[in-house]
Design an enzyme around this catalytic site. Structure first.
Site, PDB file in Angstrom:
ATOM      1  N   HIS A  73      13.155   1.587   4.458  1.00  0.00           N
ATOM      2  CA  HIS A  73      12.774   1.758   5.865  1.00  0.00           C
ATOM      3  C   HIS A  73      13.824   1.167   6.800  1.00  0.00           C
ATOM      4  O   HIS A  73      14.020   1.658   7.905  1.00  0.00           O
ATOM      5  CB  HIS A  73      11.389   1.153   6.122  1.00  0.00           C
ATOM      6  CG  HIS A  73      10.271   2.054   5.690  1.00  0.00           C
ATOM      7  ND1 HIS A  73       9.129   2.259   6.419  1.00  0.00           N
ATOM      8  CD2 HIS A  73      10.140   2.833   4.580  1.00  0.00           C
ATOM      9  CE1 HIS A  73       8.334   3.118   5.782  1.00  0.00           C
ATOM     10  NE2 HIS A  73       8.932   3.460   4.653  1.00  0.00           N
ATOM     11  N   HIS A 105       8.704   5.483  -6.232  1.00  0.00           N
ATOM     12  CA  HIS A 105       7.234   5.447  -6.298  1.00  0.00           C
ATOM     13  C   HIS A 105       6.733   5.236  -7.724  1.00  0.00           C
ATOM     14  O   HIS A 105       5.532   5.279  -7.961  1.00  0.00           O
ATOM     15  CB  HIS A 105       6.629   6.712  -5.674  1.00  0.00           C
ATOM     16  CG  HIS A 105       6.841   6.797  -4.183  1.00  0.00           C
ATOM     17  ND1 HIS A 105       6.656   7.936  -3.445  1.00  0.00           N
ATOM     18  CD2 HIS A 105       7.242   5.852  -3.279  1.00  0.00           C
ATOM     19  CE1 HIS A 105       6.915   7.703  -2.168  1.00  0.00           C
ATOM     20  NE2 HIS A 105       7.288   6.447  -2.032  1.00  0.00           N
ATOM     21  N   ASN A 111       5.646   1.714   9.690  1.00  0.00           N
ATOM     22  CA  ASN A 111       6.094   0.412   9.185  1.00  0.00           C
ATOM     23  C   ASN A 111       4.988  -0.633   9.091  1.00  0.00           C
ATOM     24  O   ASN A 111       5.228  -1.752   8.625  1.00  0.00           O
ATOM     25  CB  ASN A 111       7.227  -0.123  10.076  1.00  0.00           C
ATOM     26  CG  ASN A 111       8.520   0.639   9.851  1.00  0.00           C
ATOM     27  OD1 ASN A 111       8.717   1.219   8.779  1.00  0.00           O
ATOM     28  ND2 ASN A 111       9.393   0.644  10.839  1.00  0.00           N
ATOM     29  N   ARG A 134      10.757  -0.900  -0.701  1.00  0.00           N
ATOM     30  CA  ARG A 134      10.397  -0.031   0.425  1.00  0.00           C
ATOM     31  C   ARG A 134      10.957  -0.561   1.751  1.00  0.00           C
ATOM     32  O   ARG A 134      11.385   0.204   2.618  1.00  0.00           O
ATOM     33  CB  ARG A 134       8.872   0.092   0.503  1.00  0.00           C
ATOM     34  CG  ARG A 134       8.406   1.039   1.580  1.00  0.00           C
ATOM     35  CD  ARG A 134       6.928   1.363   1.431  1.00  0.00           C
ATOM     36  NE  ARG A 134       6.516   2.363   2.395  1.00  0.00           N
ATOM     37  CZ  ARG A 134       5.579   2.171   3.320  1.00  0.00           C
ATOM     38  NH1 ARG A 134       4.946   1.015   3.408  1.00  0.00           N
ATOM     39  NH2 ARG A 134       5.266   3.142   4.157  1.00  0.00           N
TER      40      ARG A 134
HETATM   41  C1  HEM Z   1       9.818  11.633   1.325  1.00  0.00           C
HETATM   42  C2  HEM Z   1      10.062  10.352   1.213  1.00  0.00           C
HETATM   43  C3  HEM Z   1       9.012   9.273   1.175  1.00  0.00           C
HETATM   44  C4  HEM Z   1       7.741   9.266   1.686  1.00  0.00           C
HETATM   45  C5  HEM Z   1       7.023  10.346   2.455  1.00  0.00           C
HETATM   46  C6  HEM Z   1       7.171   7.971   1.353  1.00  0.00           C
HETATM   47  C7  HEM Z   1       5.902   7.557   1.703  1.00  0.00           C
HETATM   48  C8  HEM Z   1       5.295   6.405   1.246  1.00  0.00           C
HETATM   49  C9  HEM Z   1       3.938   5.981   1.551  1.00  0.00           C
HETATM   50  C10 HEM Z   1       2.974   6.741   2.464  1.00  0.00           C
HETATM   51  C11 HEM Z   1       3.701   4.833   0.889  1.00  0.00           C
HETATM   52  C12 HEM Z   1       2.425   3.997   0.920  1.00  0.00           C
HETATM   53  C13 HEM Z   1       2.553   2.902   1.939  1.00  0.00           C
HETATM   54  C14 HEM Z   1       1.363   1.980   2.007  1.00  0.00           C
HETATM   55  O1  HEM Z   1       0.232   2.451   2.020  1.00  0.00           O
HETATM   56  O2  HEM Z   1       1.570   0.755   2.024  1.00  0.00           O
HETATM   57  C15 HEM Z   1       4.901   4.497   0.166  1.00  0.00           C
HETATM   58  C16 HEM Z   1       5.046   3.398  -0.638  1.00  0.00           C
HETATM   59  C17 HEM Z   1       6.220   3.052  -1.253  1.00  0.00           C
HETATM   60  N1  HEM Z   1       7.448   3.672  -1.083  1.00  0.00           N
HETATM   61 FE1  HEM Z   1       7.758   5.471  -0.272  1.00  0.00          FE
HETATM   62  N2  HEM Z   1       8.093   7.241   0.650  1.00  0.00           N
HETATM   63  C18 HEM Z   1       9.230   7.994   0.534  1.00  0.00           C
HETATM   64  C19 HEM Z   1      10.416   7.602  -0.061  1.00  0.00           C
HETATM   65  C20 HEM Z   1      10.660   6.365  -0.584  1.00  0.00           C
HETATM   66  C21 HEM Z   1      11.960   5.855  -0.969  1.00  0.00           C
HETATM   67  C22 HEM Z   1      13.267   6.614  -0.800  1.00  0.00           C
HETATM   68  C23 HEM Z   1      11.757   4.592  -1.446  1.00  0.00           C
HETATM   69  C24 HEM Z   1      12.762   3.593  -1.949  1.00  0.00           C
HETATM   70  C25 HEM Z   1      13.953   3.899  -2.434  1.00  0.00           C
HETATM   71  C26 HEM Z   1      10.335   4.340  -1.396  1.00  0.00           C
HETATM   72  C27 HEM Z   1       9.714   3.211  -1.877  1.00  0.00           C
HETATM   73  C28 HEM Z   1       8.359   2.981  -1.819  1.00  0.00           C
HETATM   74  C29 HEM Z   1       7.705   1.908  -2.542  1.00  0.00           C
HETATM   75  C30 HEM Z   1       8.363   0.958  -3.520  1.00  0.00           C
HETATM   76  C31 HEM Z   1       6.357   1.947  -2.164  1.00  0.00           C
HETATM   77  C32 HEM Z   1       5.227   0.986  -2.589  1.00  0.00           C
HETATM   78  C33 HEM Z   1       5.136  -0.123  -1.558  1.00  0.00           C
HETATM   79  C34 HEM Z   1       4.092  -1.190  -1.864  1.00  0.00           C
HETATM   80  O3  HEM Z   1       3.482  -1.189  -2.931  1.00  0.00           O
HETATM   81  O4  HEM Z   1       3.909  -2.065  -0.996  1.00  0.00           O
HETATM   82  N3  HEM Z   1       9.698   5.416  -0.841  1.00  0.00           N
HETATM   83  N4  HEM Z   1       5.852   5.475   0.414  1.00  0.00           N
END
Ligand code: HEM
Ligand SMILES: *[C@@H]1O[C@H](CO)[C@@H](O)[C@H](O)[C@H]1NC(C)=O
Length: 323
Positions: free
Chosen positions: A64, A186, A89, A60
């Protein structure tokens, strides 16, 4: 963890046809710092061994970084008005892994390996360690000299419609296929209740939950995130399979088990649904390679967004500070 090497071999994706992207090249450090990639890998591995959830954090972090000022390490800078302090972030994790790798690389080859490249490599290694695909990361990124929290509005929000998600990805040269494929990230990781609890109780002031949520999941999520509970409680984005990089995330979206509204909406739009369906139907093995392969391809595209190369930017000495 003992079975890990087997999975790694079976899911390795070779993309030798993708050589140069936006001035980047495969093996940019092969003569200037031959141990660069191995050092990043062993550092990610060491941290992963202590805390496997860092893999999701690092993946992630790279996303970002790339969406704001391009993949240039701008997300790593500390300071009150820096990107890292912008609302989307605040939950980012894994900074200490990047700092650790940088420290070792400065010992081996001072001033050579950019923080932006360390991030791109660490994201690749994190997916690999989570039983996902591996790929060759074109390198040669330079670190940016700007990091501003006000620019983080480029980032997608979990309440974004598909139209808005599409527009934010298109602005970075990424199409619908890249969008669905990359959101497949995700398949690992977690979210705070904060980002989806509004779907569970009085969604759009109807008095009811978001009607697209599967009833069994709704009960589970309500138990995990009660109306007045802790909004920072962590919940898996991919129900039942949060540590494994696989296609179950797409099956969940198909079945109304998407946790974030933005993820579930990918099933409601005809164009994005086609990709979700395609990936959800694939079986690990012969057809399952398609998500693996496309994820690697789309990551190489994402990793090349607005990169700085040649004499642009700088090579930071410390990833959290400009030189
Ligand atoms: C429409 C696109 C996206 C939205 C709205 C979105 C939104 C989010 C949100 C709200 C979280 C939870 C954050 C938290 O509570 O810590 C999250 C987690 C995550 N996102 Fe996304 N995301 C998007 C696209 C992506 C992309 C393109 C990637 C990587 C290529 C990605 C990788 C991740 C990962 C791996 C997590 C888990 C992070 C953790 O466990 O600490 N996301 N995302
Ligand atoms: C839902 O929200 C609306 C608008 O804020 C409010 O009028 C309504 O009473 C709420 N319904 C429930 C069941 O809480």
């Amino acid at each position: 963890m003992a079975v890990l090497p087997l999975f790694l071999c079976s899911s390795l994706v070779f993309l030798s046809s993708v050589v140069a992207q936006q001035g980047l090249q495969n093996g940019f450090y092969s003569s200037s710092c031959p141990k660069a990639e191995a050092t990043v890998k062993s550092t990610v591995q060491a941290h992963f061994n202590r805390d496997p959830t860092l893999a999701a954090g690092l993946l992630r972090l790279h996303f970002h970084d790339c969406f704001v000022q391009g993949c240039d390490g701008s997300v790593l800078i500390t300071g009150a008005s820096a990107e890292r302090n912008a609302l989307p972030n605040l939950g980012l994790r894994g900074f200490e892994v990047i700092d650790d790798a940088k420290k070792q690389l400065e010992g081996l080859c001072p001033g050579v390996v950019s923080c932006a490249d360390i991030l791109a490599l660490a994201a690749r290694d994190s997916v690999d360690l989570s039983n996902g695909p591996s790929w060759t990361v074109p390198t040669g990124r330079r670190d940016g000299r700007i990091s501003s929290s006000s620019e983080a509005s480029n980032l997608p929000s979990p309440a974004d419609s598909v139209a808005v998600q599409r527009q934010k990805f298109a602005a970075k040269g990424l199409d619908d296929k890249d969008l669905v494929t990359l959101v497949g990230a995700h398949t690992i990781g977690q979210t705070d209740c904060l980002f989806f609890r509004y779907r569970l109780y009085n969604f759009t002031a109807t008095g009811n939950a978001d009607p697209t949520i599967n009833q069994a999941l709704l009960s589970q999520l309500r138990a995990l995130c009660p109306p007045n509970g802790d909004v920072s409680k962590r919940v898996a984005l991919d129900k039942d399979s949060q540590a494994n990089f696989d296609v179950s995330f797409f099956k969940n979206v198909r079945d109304g088990n998407g946790v974030l509204e933005s993820d579930q909406r990918l099933w409601g739009d005809a164009a994005t649904r086609t990709y979700v369906q395609n990936y959800a139907g694939s079986i690990r093995g012969l057809l399952g390679l398609r998500f693996d392969l496309n994820f690697a391809k789309s990551m190489i595209k994402m990793s090349s967004i607005e990169v700085k190369t040649g004499s642009q930017g700088e090579i930071r000495k410390i990833c959290s500070q400009f030189n």
